[in-house]
Motif scaffolding. Structure first.
Motif, PDB file in Angstrom:
ATOM      1  N   GLU A  27       0.835  -1.187   0.000  1.00  0.00           N
ATOM      2  CA  GLU A  27       0.000   0.000   0.000  1.00  0.00           C
ATOM      3  C   GLU A  27       0.873   1.241   0.000  1.00  0.00           C
ATOM      4  O   GLU A  27       1.937   1.264   0.631  1.00  0.00           O
ATOM      5  CB  GLU A  27      -0.915   0.005   1.232  1.00  0.00           C
ATOM      6  N   GLU A  28       0.437   2.262  -0.713  1.00  0.00           N
ATOM      7  CA  GLU A  28       1.215   3.489  -0.844  1.00  0.00           C
ATOM      8  C   GLU A  28       0.638   4.588   0.041  1.00  0.00           C
ATOM      9  O   GLU A  28      -0.562   4.855   0.016  1.00  0.00           O
ATOM     10  CB  GLU A  28       1.213   3.954  -2.298  1.00  0.00           C
ATOM     11  N   GLN A  29       1.532   5.194   0.812  1.00  0.00           N
ATOM     12  CA  GLN A  29       1.182   6.388   1.580  1.00  0.00           C
ATOM     13  C   GLN A  29       1.793   7.574   0.857  1.00  0.00           C
ATOM     14  O   GLN A  29       3.001   7.697   0.759  1.00  0.00           O
ATOM     15  CB  GLN A  29       1.725   6.299   3.006  1.00  0.00           C
ATOM     16  N   ARG A  30       0.948   8.450   0.371  1.00  0.00           N
ATOM     17  CA  ARG A  30       1.425   9.562  -0.453  1.00  0.00           C
ATOM     18  C   ARG A  30       0.814  10.871   0.040  1.00  0.00           C
ATOM     19  O   ARG A  30      -0.401  10.954   0.218  1.00  0.00           O
ATOM     20  CB  ARG A  30       1.063   9.340  -1.916  1.00  0.00           C
ATOM     21  N   ILE A  31       1.649  11.890   0.234  1.00  0.00           N
ATOM     22  CA  ILE A  31       1.198  13.225   0.593  1.00  0.00           C
ATOM     23  C   ILE A  31       1.711  14.164  -0.487  1.00  0.00           C
ATOM     24  O   ILE A  31       2.918  14.399  -0.602  1.00  0.00           O
ATOM     25  CB  ILE A  31       1.709  13.653   1.985  1.00  0.00           C
ATOM     26  N   ASP A  32       0.822  14.695  -1.289  1.00  0.00           N
ATOM     27  CA  ASP A  32       1.220  15.561  -2.400  1.00  0.00           C
ATOM     28  C   ASP A  32       1.722  16.914  -1.929  1.00  0.00           C
ATOM     29  O   ASP A  32       2.641  17.484  -2.523  1.00  0.00           O
ATOM     30  CB  ASP A  32       0.032  15.745  -3.359  1.00  0.00           C
ATOM     31  N   VAL A  33       1.104  17.449  -0.873  1.00  0.00           N
ATOM     32  CA  VAL A  33       1.517  18.750  -0.345  1.00  0.00           C
ATOM     33  C   VAL A  33       1.808  18.595   1.146  1.00  0.00           C
ATOM     34  O   VAL A  33       0.925  18.806   1.985  1.00  0.00           O
ATOM     35  CB  VAL A  33       0.427  19.825  -0.579  1.00  0.00           C
ATOM     36  N   PRO A  34       3.035  18.209   1.498  1.00  0.00           N
ATOM     37  CA  PRO A  34       3.364  18.047   2.922  1.00  0.00           C
ATOM     38  C   PRO A  34       3.395  19.393   3.637  1.00  0.00           C
ATOM     39  O   PRO A  34       3.930  20.373   3.104  1.00  0.00           O
ATOM     40  CB  PRO A  34       4.748  17.392   2.899  1.00  0.00           C
ATOM     41  N   LEU A  35       2.798  19.439   4.812  1.00  0.00           N
ATOM     42  CA  LEU A  35       2.754  20.666   5.614  1.00  0.00           C
ATOM     43  C   LEU A  35       3.478  20.387   6.921  1.00  0.00           C
ATOM     44  O   LEU A  35       2.865  20.043   7.930  1.00  0.00           O
ATOM     45  CB  LEU A  35       1.299  21.082   5.865  1.00  0.00           C
ATOM     46  N   LEU A  36       4.790  20.535   6.883  1.00  0.00           N
ATOM     47  CA  LEU A  36       5.631  20.115   8.003  1.00  0.00           C
ATOM     48  C   LEU A  36       6.374  21.289   8.614  1.00  0.00           C
ATOM     49  O   LEU A  36       7.119  22.004   7.927  1.00  0.00           O
ATOM     50  CB  LEU A  36       6.645  19.062   7.537  1.00  0.00           C
ATOM     51  N   GLY A  37       6.200  21.496   9.918  1.00  0.00           N
ATOM     52  CA  GLY A  37       7.008  22.433  10.684  1.00  0.00           C
ATOM     53  C   GLY A  37       8.115  21.675  11.398  1.00  0.00           C
ATOM     54  O   GLY A  37       7.982  20.483  11.679  1.00  0.00           O
TER      55      GLY A  37
END
Length: 489
Positions: free
Chosen positions: A171-181
């Protein structure tokens, strides 16, 4: 010293909020400011963007000795400043202990999936705050994907992780726009062994500005929970609501754009002049500067970056780069490769340019070791160097600023030269090439003497040889030679 530097970078509601909180904390004001900006940028992630469309998240690392640095105090103070304004964001979105690429992506993915059922919809904001960055780096350095995923998240690129689901299905975990502080703490002594050069050269650390911090004061022990005295900043509360309403695209004012373009050209020259082991830690300084300016202006509920906002962000990034270079210098002390002081570099540059040069040339020689302010401070301490503004050639154009040795020094050099010329001259021995050619004497040739011809050797019989009288100087060797000739005959 930190308080003086902080005044140069303090700007808008964020700067005022940090200044108002300082009487109630023992933390370094710049450390509090950096932590506040990192938390603030994480809260605004996905809504406020640079003019280029890239993210505005601002990451930071506080570097200070245990206890003396008051790094934890800085983060706690930043939370006290922002929590009343940004609601429950920090309570629900802060994470720590993530030390691998897969766990980082999984964390972002799970937070985003959980938000799908909320009233506000998809929201993948995550704020990582590591009080012990050294422990994380020790584990993360064994997993190259950790640094790669951090780079992608800072750049706003998609991050992907593949896992095994039920029945072994991938299974693929994909985040197109990561919002990481991202905000971390580390001790100077642990920085050099754990901040690996191979990851630094790959760009993992130039996205995380470093700030050296120290304790600012010692509060009385009878004050219980001093941070409870930190009050809400209404301007930040309004700015947070304004920023979350819709997407805000920031832009530079024409004057600020001119400043930023000139700075980028200068910055590129500085990076090219620095050794790679230094530039790889700070080569994202120009973009981090722009991110800071966007965040400062967003706190004012504006979308146009003013010159003053840009200058405040510039002061903060210049200070950060100086801190990073100091860390590198201290890390290299054991190898005997230490960086030169500002004064040494200025003197060498002036000698190289014949005694005077424009301030721009001197700043290029300094690289990240100093900026215009630190250059002025250094020149104030140098009695034989001055900085002066001259009349420009073009009407209405900027007046050039020159740095040169003082006339006193030049007069001293001239006087020394005159004294040298007045000294009695010593006899100088000319070199071989300078010596005059010797006079040729007439060659007189003596009459050649006739060479006496040798008489042919007579055949000596054994009988005659035996009868030949021995000369008094004859040696045993000569006797043997004669005997041998007689035998041959």
């Amino acid at each position: 010293m930190s308080s003086e530097q902080f005044k140069k970078m303090q700007y808008g509601p964020l700067g005022k909020a940090v200044a108002a909180a300082m009487p109630h904390t023992e933390a370094d004001p710049i450390g509090v400011y950096a932590a506040t900006l990192s938390l603030w940028s994480s809260a605004l992630a996905g809504k406020v963007f640079q003019p280029s469309g890239r993210p505005t998240v601002f990451w930071s690392a506080l570097v200070g000795r245990s206890r003396v640095g008051r790094k934890g105090f800085a983060l706690a103070t930043a939370r006290a400043i922002l929590e009343p304004s940004i609601g429950g964001f920090l309570a629900t979105r802060m994470r720590k202990g993530i030390s691998s690429g897969p766990s980082l992506v999984t964390t972002l993915f799970e937070v985003e999936q959980e938000s799908l059922t909320s009233e506000d919809g998809r929201d993948g904001r995550v704020m990582i705050a590591e009080g012990e960055w050294a422990s994380v780096l020790k584990r993360a350095n064994r997993d190259a994907t950790y640094h790669d995923q951090l780079i992608n998240a800072w750049d706003g690129e998609s991050v992907v992780n593949t896992t095994k689901g039920k029945g072994g299905k991938r299974e693929e975990q994909r985040i197109d726009v990561p919002l990481l502080g991202y905000h971390v703490h580390i001790q100077p002594g642990r920085w050099a062994p754990l901040v690996k050069p191979e990851f630094a050269l790959g760009g993992a650390f130039n996205r995380i500005p470093h700030f050296l911090v120290n304790q600012s004061q010692s509060l009385p022990s009878n004050i219980k929970k001093p941070l409870d005295a930190v009050k809400e900043t209404p301007a930040l509360t309004r700015a947070y609501r304004w920023a979350r309403e819709k997407t805000r695209e920031m832009e530079l004012s024409p004057e600020a754009a001119t400043l930023h373009d000139a700075y980028r050209r200068e910055f590129d020259d500085r990076m090219a002049s620095l050794p790679e082991n230094v530039s790889c830690f700070i080569e994202r300084g120009d973009e981090n500067l722009l991110r800071l300016a966007c965040l400062l202006v967003a706190a004012e509920r504006k979308t146009v970056i003013s010159v003053k906002a840009w200058q405040a962000a510039h002061a903060m990034m210049e200070y950060s780069m100086a801190c990073t270079e100091k860390l590198i210098n201290e890390a290299q002390q054991g190898t005997g490769r230490q960086m030169k002081s500002v004064e040494q570099i200025v003197r060498e540059a002036l000698h190289r340019y014949g005694g005077e040069a424009t301030r721009t040339l001197i700043l290029r020689s300094l690289g990240t070791r100093g900026n215009a302010d630190s250059l002025s401070a250094a020149i104030d301490k140098m009695p034989d160097v001055v900085m002066e503004t001259r009349q420009g050639s073009a009407k209405g154009g900027p007046k050039p600023v020159y740095v040169r040795f003082t006339d006193a020094k030049r007069e001293g050099e001239d006087e020394h030269q005159a004294q040298v010329e007045e000294r009695p001259k010593l006899a100088v021995v000319p070199s071989q090439a300078e010596r005059p050619a010797p006079r040729k004497r007439p060659v007189t040739t003596a009459p050649k003497k006739p060479v006496a011809k040798k008489a042919p050797a007579k055949r000596v019989t054994r009988k005659k040889a035996d009868a030949a009288p021995k000369t008094p100087l004859g040696s045993q060797k000569e006797d043997q030679m004669v005997s041998s000739m007689a035998d041959l005959l």
